[in-house]
Every structure is written in C-alpha cells, then in structure tokens.
Scaffold this motif. Structure first.
Motif, short mmCIF file in Angstrom:
data_model
loop_
_atom_site.label_atom_id
_atom_site.label_comp_id
_atom_site.label_asym_id
_atom_site.label_seq_id
_atom_site.Cartn_x
_atom_site.Cartn_y
_atom_site.Cartn_z
N LEU A 1 10.92 9.23 13.73
CA LEU A 1 10.99 9.24 12.27
C LEU A 1 11.07 10.69 11.80
CD1 LEU A 1 8.07 6.70 11.73
CD2 LEU A 1 10.54 6.21 11.65
N VAL A 2 12.12 11.00 11.05
CA VAL A 2 12.32 12.37 10.58
C VAL A 2 12.22 12.38 9.06
CG1 VAL A 2 13.89 14.35 10.51
CG2 VAL A 2 13.83 12.87 12.55
N TYR A 3 11.31 13.20 8.56
CA TYR A 3 11.08 13.35 7.13
C TYR A 3 11.61 14.71 6.65
CZ TYR A 3 8.23 9.16 7.23
OH TYR A 3 7.81 7.87 7.36
N ASP A 4 11.76 14.84 5.33
CA ASP A 4 12.33 16.05 4.74
C ASP A 4 11.30 17.08 4.29
OD1 ASP A 4 11.21 14.87 2.51
OD2 ASP A 4 13.07 14.80 1.35
N GLY A 5 10.03 16.86 4.60
CA GLY A 5 8.98 17.77 4.15
C GLY A 5 8.41 17.38 2.80
N GLN A 6 9.00 16.38 2.17
CA GLN A 6 8.54 15.88 0.87
C GLN A 6 8.20 14.40 0.95
OE1 GLN A 6 8.39 18.07 -1.86
NE2 GLN A 6 8.90 19.60 -0.32
N ASP A 7 7.83 13.91 2.11
CA ASP A 7 7.47 12.51 2.35
C ASP A 7 8.66 11.55 2.27
OD1 ASP A 7 4.94 13.51 2.53
OD2 ASP A 7 4.12 12.42 0.84
N GLN A 8 9.88 12.06 2.28
CA GLN A 8 11.07 11.21 2.21
C GLN A 8 11.65 11.06 3.62
OE1 GLN A 8 12.20 9.80 -0.72
NE2 GLN A 8 13.60 8.64 0.57
N LEU A 9 11.77 9.81 4.09
CA LEU A 9 12.35 9.54 5.40
C LEU A 9 13.85 9.79 5.33
CD1 LEU A 9 11.78 8.38 8.27
CD2 LEU A 9 12.34 6.13 7.34
N ILE A 10 14.35 10.64 6.25
CA ILE A 10 15.79 10.94 6.22
C ILE A 10 16.53 10.39 7.43
CG2 ILE A 10 15.63 12.91 4.67
CD1 ILE A 10 15.73 14.77 7.09
N SER A 11 15.83 10.08 8.52
CA SER A 11 16.49 9.42 9.64
C SER A 11 15.46 8.74 10.53
CB SER A 11 17.35 10.39 10.46
OG SER A 11 16.56 11.20 11.29
N ALA A 12 15.94 7.74 11.24
CA ALA A 12 15.08 7.01 12.18
C ALA A 12 15.92 6.55 13.36
CB ALA A 12 14.43 5.81 11.49
N LEU B 1 0.83 -1.21 0.00
CA LEU B 1 0.00 0.00 0.00
C LEU B 1 0.86 1.25 0.00
CD1 LEU B 1 -2.58 -1.07 2.74
CD2 LEU B 1 -2.83 -1.25 0.26
N ASN B 2 0.26 2.38 -0.29
CA ASN B 2 0.93 3.67 -0.21
C ASN B 2 0.95 4.09 1.27
OD1 ASN B 2 2.04 6.20 -0.71
ND2 ASN B 2 0.09 7.10 -1.31
N ILE B 3 2.01 3.65 1.97
CA ILE B 3 2.16 3.97 3.39
C ILE B 3 3.44 4.79 3.56
CG2 ILE B 3 0.89 1.94 4.19
CD1 ILE B 3 3.56 0.61 4.87
N TRP B 4 3.54 5.46 4.70
CA TRP B 4 4.76 6.18 5.03
C TRP B 4 5.90 5.18 5.14
CZ3 TRP B 4 5.04 11.37 5.12
CH2 TRP B 4 3.85 12.10 5.26
N GLU B 5 7.09 5.58 4.69
CA GLU B 5 8.27 4.71 4.77
C GLU B 5 8.54 4.27 6.21
OE1 GLU B 5 11.17 2.42 3.08
OE2 GLU B 5 9.70 3.64 2.01
N GLY B 6 8.39 5.19 7.14
CA GLY B 6 8.62 4.87 8.55
C GLY B 6 7.61 3.89 9.11
N ASP B 7 6.42 3.85 8.54
CA ASP B 7 5.41 2.89 9.01
C ASP B 7 5.89 1.46 8.80
OD1 ASP B 7 4.01 5.23 9.35
OD2 ASP B 7 2.21 4.56 8.30
N LYS B 8 6.68 1.24 7.75
CA LYS B 8 7.22 -0.10 7.50
C LYS B 8 8.10 -0.54 8.66
CE LYS B 8 7.11 0.60 2.52
NZ LYS B 8 7.89 0.79 1.30
#
Length: 160
Positions: A138-149, A114-121
C-alpha cells in the motif's frame, strides 16, 4: 526509515477488537481505528512480537492465532513499514486499558464505517474472503491518500 511491526485483529462473536488511536501526538495512526500490535524488539520473530504486543495493549494472552499476510505500508513521509498481519480467535485473561487509545469490540460489518486507512479496507476484504497468505503493498502520498496498491506483486488499485 524502515520499521517492522505486527498487526492483529482479535475476533469474538463476529466482532474485531479495534484500537482507536487517540493518545500519542506524533502518531501516524492518530485518530484512526486499527488492530492491536506494535514494533519488533531485538531478535523477535513475528509471533513473539505479536504475543508480547497483544498482551501489553489488551491484557490478553493469545491461545489461537493465524499469520495472514505481510503488508508493506509506504507512508509517503519517508517511512516504510513491513507489518506482519495476524488474526486471532482464541485468547484468555482480562482486558486492560490501553495507553495508546481506547479498545472497543466492533461488529465486523461496521468496520468500514470507522476512520480507517483506505488500504485497510483492502486487507479486511482479503481476510473476509479467507485468502491464503498474501503480500499487500500500500503506497500513500504522505497525506493519508492511497495512491497505489499491489497484491502478490500485481498492481490492482482501482480494480479491487
């Protein structure tokens, strides 16, 4: 801006009740599949918020649930959300329509499609592994891209 919320994955027959967020225009979760839940009202505990939000969004009254962890979600757009993450395996009542999108029971093995947040995985894996209570940032870049966890204070993104 800081927000407090709950997020719940209700399980039945190796399926989670998922919410496809399609209704609200300015929704950070627009077109994503997530669990059910929502924002705290004044003076609510995580459990009170959970029970109220699940009832409002699904029609179900929870009878068995478990507090699994806290997820610190940093959007990258100036919003940090502290989500109390729950799973539930007991409920009663009749499912109702949700005004935030469509509810669907999805095989747990298909969630990653499904179209889920990367961090949800990441937290789905923690749930699957029956991890004790955890703190996941979970830290995102403002564009739905996970940049750190980070899990329990330890950075691990890219190593999980």
């Amino acid at each position: 801006m800081t927000r407090l919320s709950t997020l719940c994955y209700i399980e039945k027959d190796r399926k989670y009740l998922m919410l496809h967020r399609t209704v609200k225009e300015n929704d950070i979760n627009k077109d994503k599949w997530i669990g059910v839940g929502g924002h705290f009202e004044a003076d609510e505990s995580p459990e009170e918020c959970l029970i109220r939000e699940v009832k409002e969004e699904t029609g179900y009254t929870l009878t068995s649930y478990r507090y699994r962890g806290i997820v610190t979600f940093v959007s990258g757009n100036g919003i940090t959300e502290y989500m109390s993450l729950f799973t539930a395996d007991g409920f009663e009542g009749e499912e109702t329509d949700c005004d935030e999108g469509e509810l669907e029971w999805v095989d747990i093995d298909r969630i990653h499609e499904l179209n889920i947040w990367e961090g949800d995985k990441i937290f789905f894996r923690l749930l699957e592994e029956e991890c004790d209570f955890f703190s996941l940032k979970l830290v995102y870049d403002g564009q739905d891209q996970l940049i750190s966890a980070s899990l329990n204070g330890n950075h691990f993104y890219g190593k999980f």
